[in-house]
Design a protein around this motif. Structure first.
Motif, short mmCIF file in Angstrom:
data_model
loop_
_atom_site.label_atom_id
_atom_site.label_comp_id
_atom_site.label_asym_id
_atom_site.label_seq_id
_atom_site.Cartn_x
_atom_site.Cartn_y
_atom_site.Cartn_z
N ASP A 85 0.94 -1.22 -0.08
CA ASP A 85 0.18 0.12 0.03
C ASP A 85 0.79 1.12 -0.12
O ASP A 85 0.94 1.99 -1.09
CB ASP A 85 -0.82 0.00 0.98
N VAL A 86 1.10 1.66 1.18
CA VAL A 86 2.27 2.93 1.01
C VAL A 86 3.56 2.54 1.87
O VAL A 86 3.67 1.90 2.86
CB VAL A 86 1.41 4.03 2.21
N LEU A 87 4.23 3.34 1.20
CA LEU A 87 6.04 3.12 1.87
C LEU A 87 6.65 4.20 1.92
O LEU A 87 6.39 5.29 1.14
CB LEU A 87 6.68 2.18 0.90
N ILE A 88 6.90 4.65 3.34
CA ILE A 88 7.93 5.82 3.52
C ILE A 88 9.33 5.22 3.71
O ILE A 88 9.71 4.38 4.11
CB ILE A 88 7.35 6.29 4.87
N TYR A 94 17.23 4.76 -2.64
CA TYR A 94 16.12 4.57 -3.07
C TYR A 94 15.67 2.82 -2.85
O TYR A 94 16.54 2.07 -3.05
CB TYR A 94 15.50 4.89 -4.59
N PRO A 95 14.59 2.42 -2.52
CA PRO A 95 14.29 1.10 -2.01
C PRO A 95 13.95 0.51 -3.48
O PRO A 95 13.35 0.62 -4.08
CB PRO A 95 12.93 1.18 -1.25
N THR A 96 14.73 -0.61 -3.75
CA THR A 96 14.77 -1.42 -4.71
C THR A 96 13.41 -2.01 -5.12
O THR A 96 13.05 -2.19 -6.44
CB THR A 96 15.91 -2.53 -5.00
N PHE A 97 12.46 -2.09 -4.36
CA PHE A 97 11.22 -2.65 -4.31
C PHE A 97 10.06 -1.70 -4.34
O PHE A 97 8.78 -2.30 -4.43
CB PHE A 97 11.07 -3.62 -3.19
N PHE A 98 10.49 -0.53 -4.59
CA PHE A 98 9.34 0.68 -4.23
C PHE A 98 7.87 0.33 -5.17
O PHE A 98 7.06 0.98 -4.88
CB PHE A 98 9.98 2.09 -4.25
N SER A 99 8.32 0.11 -6.38
CA SER A 99 7.45 0.08 -7.34
C SER A 99 6.40 -1.07 -7.22
O SER A 99 5.31 -0.75 -7.88
CB SER A 99 8.04 -0.12 -8.80
N ALA A 113 23.48 17.27 3.47
CA ALA A 113 23.75 16.00 3.22
C ALA A 113 22.33 15.04 2.61
O ALA A 113 22.47 14.53 1.71
CB ALA A 113 24.53 15.30 4.09
N ASP A 114 21.41 15.58 3.63
CA ASP A 114 20.13 14.71 3.39
C ASP A 114 19.60 15.17 2.03
O ASP A 114 19.15 14.27 1.54
CB ASP A 114 19.12 14.99 4.64
N LYS A 115 19.60 16.39 1.81
CA LYS A 115 19.20 16.88 0.42
C LYS A 115 19.84 16.45 -0.84
O LYS A 115 19.18 16.16 -1.74
CB LYS A 115 19.17 18.52 0.65
N VAL A 116 21.07 16.12 -0.58
CA VAL A 116 21.97 15.73 -1.80
C VAL A 116 21.58 14.23 -2.22
O VAL A 116 21.35 14.02 -3.26
CB VAL A 116 23.44 15.85 -1.53
N GLU A 117 21.37 13.46 -1.22
CA GLU A 117 20.95 12.31 -1.33
C GLU A 117 19.20 12.20 -1.90
O GLU A 117 19.15 11.24 -2.78
CB GLU A 117 20.99 11.34 0.06
N ALA A 118 18.50 12.96 -1.33
CA ALA A 118 17.27 13.32 -2.05
C ALA A 118 17.11 13.43 -3.07
O ALA A 118 16.31 12.98 -3.88
CB ALA A 118 16.41 13.94 -1.05
N ARG A 119 17.97 14.47 -3.72
CA ARG A 119 18.09 14.96 -5.08
C ARG A 119 18.31 13.67 -5.95
O ARG A 119 17.87 13.67 -7.06
CB ARG A 119 19.14 15.97 -5.16
N ASN A 120 19.38 12.94 -5.71
CA ASN A 120 19.67 11.62 -6.31
C ASN A 120 18.44 10.91 -6.59
O ASN A 120 18.22 10.19 -7.64
CB ASN A 120 20.93 10.90 -5.99
N ARG A 121 17.80 10.43 -5.37
CA ARG A 121 16.59 9.70 -5.49
C ARG A 121 15.59 10.27 -6.34
O ARG A 121 14.88 9.64 -7.20
CB ARG A 121 16.10 9.52 -4.20
N TYR A 122 15.45 11.62 -6.17
CA TYR A 122 14.23 12.26 -6.96
C TYR A 122 14.76 12.11 -8.67
O TYR A 122 13.81 11.69 -9.38
CB TYR A 122 14.67 13.92 -6.77
#
Length: 143
Positions: A85-88, A94-99, A113-122
């Protein structure tokens, strides 16, 4: 296709998880919180037991016998997914199974540092064609 949402500039990521978790569970939905490690899982579980002071957010780990019927799963492992259902995601990658989930929520703190990692996931999600919604918590605090 999985709905992807980013909550950015979050001052307290674990409190945001609890806030979102309460909202998700109150709507009859199920939530998995994907944390970095066992210590993070324990810290979040401790908060869930004490916040809100008059409420309770039913939760367990993925290997618990009641995981299939518990609204919130808090775990760092991805081998046993009790629902889709919902994944946080609270991990740097990124979680390899998110899809397999209907909705993915990324929570991003205020530190660089958190923002840099988030930009990569984005970029990862965007480059694969996922529509992404972003919510800036600094803007949400403005009167």
């Amino acid at each position: 296709m999985t709905r992807v949402e980013f909550y950015v500039n979050v001052p307290d990521k674990l409190r945001k998880v609890i806030e979102l978790g309460e909202n998700i569970v109150s709507r009859g939905r199920r939530l998995m919180v994907y944390v970095p490690d066992t210590e993070s899982a324990s810290r979040l579980e401790g908060l869930v037991w004490t916040h809100p002071p008059t409420g309770f957010l039913p939760h367990c780990r993925a290997d618990n016998a009641l995981a299939a019927v518990t609204p919130v799963i808090i775990d760092w492992r991805s081998e046993q997914l009790a629902h889709d259902d919902v994944l946080i995601n609270l991990r740097a990658e990124y979680p390899t199974f998110f899809s397999r989930f209907r909705r993915l929520i990324e929570i991003v703190g205020a530190d660089e540092a958190d923002k840099v990692e988030a930009r990569n996931r984005y970029r990862f999600y965007r480059d694969r064609g996922y529509e992404i919604k972003s919510f800036d918590m600094l803007e949400a605090e403005q009167p």
